[in-house]
Design a protein around this motif. Structure first.
Motif, PDB file in Angstrom:
ATOM      1  N   ILE A 159      10.769  16.644   0.398  1.00 57.37           N
ATOM      2  CA  ILE A 159       9.415  16.456  -0.119  1.00 57.37           C
ATOM      3  C   ILE A 159       8.442  16.980   0.917  1.00 57.37           C
ATOM      4  CG2 ILE A 159       7.702  14.765  -0.839  1.00 57.37           C
ATOM      5  CD1 ILE A 159      10.115  12.897  -1.410  1.00 57.37           C
ATOM      6  N   HIS A 160       7.460  17.724   0.453  1.00 59.51           N
ATOM      7  CA  HIS A 160       6.392  18.194   1.339  1.00 59.51           C
ATOM      8  C   HIS A 160       5.096  18.240   0.543  1.00 59.51           C
ATOM      9  CE1 HIS A 160       4.253  20.265   4.478  1.00 59.51           C
ATOM     10  NE2 HIS A 160       3.953  21.244   3.650  1.00 59.51           N
ATOM     11  N   VAL A 161       4.164  17.388   0.898  1.00 61.82           N
ATOM     12  CA  VAL A 161       2.845  17.379   0.276  1.00 61.82           C
ATOM     13  C   VAL A 161       1.911  18.085   1.240  1.00 61.82           C
ATOM     14  CG1 VAL A 161       0.947  15.924  -0.549  1.00 61.82           C
ATOM     15  CG2 VAL A 161       3.319  15.219  -0.935  1.00 61.82           C
ATOM     16  N   HIS A 162       1.165  19.058   0.735  1.00 60.79           N
ATOM     17  CA  HIS A 162       0.249  19.801   1.607  1.00 60.79           C
ATOM     18  C   HIS A 162      -1.148  19.841   1.009  1.00 60.79           C
ATOM     19  CE1 HIS A 162       0.490  23.270  -1.093  1.00 60.79           C
ATOM     20  NE2 HIS A 162       1.799  23.076  -1.112  1.00 60.79           N
ATOM     21  N   ALA A 163      -2.082  20.259   1.821  1.00 69.62           N
ATOM     22  CA  ALA A 163      -3.472  20.348   1.380  1.00 69.62           C
ATOM     23  C   ALA A 163      -3.615  21.398   0.277  1.00 69.62           C
ATOM     24  CB  ALA A 163      -4.367  20.706   2.560  1.00 69.62           C
ATOM     25  N   ALA A 164      -4.660  21.270  -0.518  1.00 71.23           N
ATOM     26  CA  ALA A 164      -4.872  22.176  -1.646  1.00 71.23           C
ATOM     27  C   ALA A 164      -5.217  23.596  -1.204  1.00 71.23           C
ATOM     28  CB  ALA A 164      -5.977  21.634  -2.539  1.00 71.23           C
ATOM     29  N   ASN A 165      -5.629  23.797   0.046  1.00 68.73           N
ATOM     30  CA  ASN A 165      -5.984  25.147   0.487  1.00 68.73           C
ATOM     31  C   ASN A 165      -4.779  25.962   0.942  1.00 68.73           C
ATOM     32  OD1 ASN A 165      -5.486  23.811   2.870  1.00 68.73           O
ATOM     33  ND2 ASN A 165      -7.320  24.532   3.907  1.00 68.73           N
ATOM     34  N   ILE A 166      -3.583  25.402   0.870  1.00 71.46           N
ATOM     35  CA  ILE A 166      -2.348  26.138   1.181  1.00 71.46           C
ATOM     36  C   ILE A 166      -1.718  26.547  -0.147  1.00 71.46           C
ATOM     37  CG2 ILE A 166      -0.054  26.002   2.210  1.00 71.46           C
ATOM     38  CD1 ILE A 166      -1.196  23.892   4.126  1.00 71.46           C
TER      39      ILE A 166
ATOM     40  N   ALA B  76       1.363  10.021   0.710  1.00 72.05           N
ATOM     41  CA  ALA B  76       1.760  10.559  -0.600  1.00 72.05           C
ATOM     42  C   ALA B  76       3.257  10.856  -0.632  1.00 72.05           C
ATOM     43  CB  ALA B  76       0.962  11.819  -0.915  1.00 72.05           C
ATOM     44  N   GLU B  77       3.782  11.449   0.445  1.00 76.99           N
ATOM     45  CA  GLU B  77       5.224  11.721   0.529  1.00 76.99           C
ATOM     46  C   GLU B  77       6.021  10.422   0.488  1.00 76.99           C
ATOM     47  OE1 GLU B  77       6.033  14.123   3.951  1.00 76.99           O
ATOM     48  OE2 GLU B  77       4.940  15.847   3.147  1.00 76.99           O
ATOM     49  N   THR B  78       5.536   9.410   1.196  1.00 77.09           N
ATOM     50  CA  THR B  78       6.221   8.120   1.215  1.00 77.09           C
ATOM     51  C   THR B  78       6.249   7.492  -0.172  1.00 77.09           C
ATOM     52  OG1 THR B  78       5.534   7.787   3.500  1.00 77.09           O
ATOM     53  CG2 THR B  78       6.263   5.842   2.297  1.00 77.09           C
ATOM     54  N   MET B  79       5.133   7.556  -0.889  1.00 83.00           N
ATOM     55  CA  MET B  79       5.097   6.985  -2.239  1.00 83.00           C
ATOM     56  C   MET B  79       6.021   7.744  -3.195  1.00 83.00           C
ATOM     57  SD  MET B  79       3.484   4.256  -2.104  1.00 83.00           S
ATOM     58  CE  MET B  79       3.781   3.927  -3.823  1.00 83.00           C
ATOM     59  N   ILE B  80       6.158   9.041  -3.003  1.00 82.07           N
ATOM     60  CA  ILE B  80       7.093   9.821  -3.824  1.00 82.07           C
ATOM     61  C   ILE B  80       8.518   9.360  -3.546  1.00 82.07           C
ATOM     62  CG2 ILE B  80       8.077  12.117  -4.183  1.00 82.07           C
ATOM     63  CD1 ILE B  80       5.218  13.213  -3.730  1.00 82.07           C
ATOM     64  N   MET B  81       8.854   9.154  -2.274  1.00 84.42           N
ATOM     65  CA  MET B  81      10.204   8.683  -1.932  1.00 84.42           C
ATOM     66  C   MET B  81      10.472   7.294  -2.521  1.00 84.42           C
ATOM     67  SD  MET B  81      10.959   9.965   1.920  1.00 84.42           S
ATOM     68  CE  MET B  81       9.355  10.226   2.664  1.00 84.42           C
ATOM     69  N   ILE B  82       9.496   6.403  -2.421  1.00 82.68           N
ATOM     70  CA  ILE B  82       9.667   5.054  -2.971  1.00 82.68           C
ATOM     71  C   ILE B  82       9.843   5.109  -4.487  1.00 82.68           C
ATOM     72  CG2 ILE B  82       8.450   2.872  -3.401  1.00 82.68           C
ATOM     73  CD1 ILE B  82       7.243   3.221  -0.552  1.00 82.68           C
TER      74      ILE B  82
ATOM     75  N   LYS C 200      -2.389   9.189 -10.317  1.00 78.21           N
ATOM     76  CA  LYS C 200      -3.638   9.820  -9.866  1.00 78.21           C
ATOM     77  C   LYS C 200      -3.506  10.080  -8.372  1.00 78.21           C
ATOM     78  CE  LYS C 200      -6.099   8.992 -13.703  1.00 78.21           C
ATOM     79  NZ  LYS C 200      -5.074   9.150 -14.671  1.00 78.21           N
ATOM     80  N   ASP C 201      -4.459  10.796  -7.810  1.00 82.23           N
ATOM     81  CA  ASP C 201      -4.418  11.077  -6.373  1.00 82.23           C
ATOM     82  C   ASP C 201      -5.073   9.938  -5.596  1.00 82.23           C
ATOM     83  OD1 ASP C 201      -3.093  13.472  -6.612  1.00 82.23           O
ATOM     84  OD2 ASP C 201      -4.941  14.610  -6.894  1.00 82.23           O
ATOM     85  N   TYR C 202      -4.373   8.824  -5.485  1.00 79.86           N
ATOM     86  CA  TYR C 202      -4.903   7.675  -4.770  1.00 79.86           C
ATOM     87  C   TYR C 202      -4.698   7.792  -3.258  1.00 79.86           C
ATOM     88  CZ  TYR C 202      -5.177   5.290  -9.269  1.00 79.86           C
ATOM     89  OH  TYR C 202      -5.481   4.942 -10.553  1.00 79.86           O
ATOM     90  N   GLU C 203      -3.709   8.554  -2.847  1.00 76.31           N
ATOM     91  CA  GLU C 203      -3.346   8.619  -1.429  1.00 76.31           C
ATOM     92  C   GLU C 203      -4.385   9.409  -0.643  1.00 76.31           C
ATOM     93  OE1 GLU C 203      -0.907   6.617  -0.725  1.00 76.31           O
ATOM     94  OE2 GLU C 203      -0.597   6.372  -2.860  1.00 76.31           O
ATOM     95  N   THR C 204      -4.684   8.948   0.575  1.00 74.69           N
ATOM     96  CA  THR C 204      -5.667   9.630   1.412  1.00 74.69           C
ATOM     97  C   THR C 204      -5.025  10.564   2.427  1.00 74.69           C
ATOM     98  OG1 THR C 204      -5.704   7.747   2.925  1.00 74.69           O
ATOM     99  CG2 THR C 204      -7.365   7.796   1.173  1.00 74.69           C
ATOM    100  N   SER C 205      -3.728  10.422   2.646  1.00 73.82           N
ATOM    101  CA  SER C 205      -3.055  11.329   3.576  1.00 73.82           C
ATOM    102  C   SER C 205      -1.793  11.889   2.930  1.00 73.82           C
ATOM    103  CB  SER C 205      -2.687  10.599   4.874  1.00 73.82           C
ATOM    104  OG  SER C 205      -1.622   9.702   4.643  1.00 73.82           O
TER     105      SER C 205
END
Length: 139
Positions: free
Chosen positions: A7-14, A104-110, A95-100
């Motif tokens: 899992i890799h969550v990145h900023a929208a500008n990438i 977000a990656e941790t919530m995906i794993m859970i 929704k995009d509740y996560e601030t970092s």
């Protein structure tokens, strides 16, 4: 099956193709026996070339069918879409509740772990129900 390897969550500008290269390289590091991958048509350039040239790994691209009328399932694409649907079943990921990116990656794993546990438990429950129904004692 739709199991997550990395899992890799990145900023929208990438751009997704650059983020995808990083994610797939991270998965290769964890699982060096990976011999091939599949990707959406948007990954046919940089992503595919990177793994062809530097890693000698074949990337199968699932392209949209040109004569397609209405909705049609693309080969192998349904596995990815189904996995996203499972993840969207979690309220926190709807929704995009996560601030970092890390949270977000941790919530995906859970969420994925919960999905796997539910699927495993339901399979065990069905097997035990079949065993109990086939070994009933009649008095």
């Amino acid at each position: 099956m739709g199991n997550l390897l990395c899992i890799h969550v990145h900023a929208a500008n990438i751009h997704d193709t650059k983020g995808g290269v990083y994610t797939f390289e991270k998965a290769l590091y964890r699982y060096p026996t990976i011999q091939a991958g599949c990707a959406d048509g948007g990954y046919r350039g940089t992503f595919r070339n990177t793994f062809d040239e530097f890693h000698n790994i074949r990337i199968d691209i699932s392209m949209q069918i040109k004569e397609q009328k209405g909705f049609q399932v693309l080969p192998k694409r349904w596995v990815v879409e189904r996995t996203f649907a499972w993840l969207n079943g979690s309220r926190r990921l709807s929704k995009d509740y996560e601030t970092s990116c890390c949270s977000a990656e941790t919530m995906i794993m859970i969420s994925h772990a919960a999905t796997l546990l539910k699927r495993t438990y339901s399979q065990i429950d069905r097997k035990s129900t079949r065993l109990n129904s086939s070994h009933q004692i009649i008095s």
